[in-house]
Design an enzyme around this catalytic site. Structure first.
Site, short mmCIF file in Angstrom:
data_model
loop_
_atom_site.label_atom_id
_atom_site.label_comp_id
_atom_site.label_asym_id
_atom_site.label_seq_id
_atom_site.Cartn_x
_atom_site.Cartn_y
_atom_site.Cartn_z
N ARG A 97 0.84 -1.20 0.00
CA ARG A 97 0.00 0.00 0.00
C ARG A 97 0.87 1.25 0.00
NH1 ARG A 97 -4.89 1.21 -1.47
NH2 ARG A 97 -5.26 -0.97 -0.90
N SER A 337 -2.11 -4.29 8.65
CA SER A 337 -2.97 -5.42 8.32
C SER A 337 -3.33 -5.39 6.84
CB SER A 337 -4.22 -5.42 9.22
OG SER A 337 -4.91 -6.64 9.08
N HIS A 339 -5.28 -3.79 4.56
CA HIS A 339 -5.19 -2.64 3.67
C HIS A 339 -3.74 -2.25 3.43
CE1 HIS A 339 -6.01 1.58 2.26
NE2 HIS A 339 -6.93 0.91 1.58
N CYS A 340 -2.92 -2.39 4.45
CA CYS A 340 -1.51 -2.00 4.36
C CYS A 340 -0.72 -2.84 3.36
CB CYS A 340 -0.83 -2.10 5.72
SG CYS A 340 -1.51 -1.03 6.99
N VAL A 341 -1.15 -4.07 3.11
CA VAL A 341 -0.36 -4.96 2.27
C VAL A 341 -0.92 -5.10 0.85
CG1 VAL A 341 0.51 -6.30 4.22
CG2 VAL A 341 -1.59 -7.05 3.07
#
Length: 357
Positions: A97, A337, A339-341
């Site tokens: 992200r 989590s 969304h971050c990846v």
């Protein structure tokens, strides 16, 4: 493949960044590696990551970056090849992200053409290694054959939350960090995001969660779920340091308006009750770090008493999508989590830049 360093910038050519719920051509992500980096949690992280990738692949194609032979072999053993394309890429970490490209589209309603902006990534203010990660968008460009813009400004996808109608949310804690762009103030950043992503109105909250090493990314606290509705986390324990910060954010959100001057609908989302830490440092578990895809929303859960309540709230605001809770107790040890990846590639033909010739 064109690398564009000077005007005309995307907005001048009709490009803008769409909302996350606009139709996707694919999702891009990176496979976890290095047990030392994950402080002994790598196997558990990979198990949770496999559930995430397999879930997304049920709904849309997945492009998976793998650092080396071991990472690719492990990913293939857990995932197979069904709707997953593998790319061997040198990486420092997995938070795509933030180090991945930010896609822009032009043409309505779903994007006739797709390009992206390759901003600089410096690992949230030089906290960790980043020299490989900041180059990863060029792998995407080479695979797609996409003309795109390169910018020397540090900008992370998790620091921006867009409604697809000209409005974005961010935090001062992150965007005004001295370790990112110390020469740029609020007005400078607003102008830059207008030119590169088509953001006409940037709304500023002050700060994010305690224990968030990204310096207050918006995608852990406050998210658009449609053009006019915002979900924002609240801390119910008045003794918790997050209580005052999240309450201040809530009150600030109530004063915001959209591009037409209309107030937003605000939905409160609880934080997990469980206090989580790693090596004596607080972790930032949150239900707001969900990922929206084609017909689905995948939500991190933690085996926490508030899991079911959070899923019920999100099912209420995403009534037209399948809302899926997946465990993220291991993944959160890295500080983020789902969304971050992940990074969405919108639907549309890849722009080759031919109209600039």
């Amino acid at each position: 493949m064109k690398h564009l360093l000077a005007p005309p910038f995307p907005r001048a050519l009709g490009f803008s960044m769409p909302s996350e719920w606009a139709p996707h051509a694919a999702t891009w992500t990176s496979w976890p590696f290095d047990d030392e980096l994950w402080v002994g949690h790598l196997d558990g992280v990979r198990a949770e990551f496999a559930d995430l990738v397999k879930t997304i692949a049920r709904f849309e194609p997945v492009h998976l970056l793998v650092r080396d032979e071991e990472a690719e072999a492990d990913a293939r053993s857990r995932l197979g090849t069904a709707n997953v394309t593998y790319h061997r890429v040198a990486l420092d970490d997995v938070w795509f992200r933030d180090n991945g490209p930010l896609f822009v589209v032009r043409g309505a309603p779903e994007g006739d053409q797709v390009s992206f902006v390759n901003f600089e990534f410096n690992s949230w203010g030089r906290k960790f290694e980043w020299e490989n990660d900041t180059k990863a968008p060029e792998t995407v460009a080479a695979f797609l054959g996409a003309a795109h813009w390169d910018s020397s400004v540090v900008m992370e996808g998790g620091s921006l939350e867009l409604n697809g109608a000209g409005v974005a949310l961010t935090t001062r804690q992150c965007l005004l960090s001295e370790e990112r762009n110390p020469h740029l103030g609020e007005e400078d950043l607003e102008a830059l995001l207008r030119d590169f992503l088509g953001i006409e109105k940037l709304l500023w909250l002050d700060a994010g969660l305690e224990g968030d090493h990204t310096d207050g990314h918006i995608d852990t606290i406050t998210r658009f779920v449609n053009e006019r509705t915002i979900v924002t986390v609240i801390e119910e324990d008045q003794d918790d340091p997050n209580f005052a910060t999240m309450r201040a954010n809530l009150e600030r959100l109530k004063t915001f308006t959209d591009a037409r001057g209309r107030p937003f609908d605000i939905v409160e989302l609880p934080l997990p009750r469980t206090y989580m830490e790693l090596e004596g440092k607080r972790l930032p578990p949150t239900y707001a770090n969900f990922y929206v895809g084609n017909g689905f929303v995948v939500v991190p859960i933690y085996g926490d008493p508030n899991d079911d309540r959070a899923l019920e709230i999100l099912r209420g605001v995403f009534a037209d999508r399948e809302v899926i809770g997946l465990m993220s107790r291991e993944l959160i040890t890295g500080g983020g989590s789902f969304h971050c990846v992940t990074q969405q590639q919108p639907v549309g033909a890849v722009w080759k830049g031919d109209d600039l010739d």
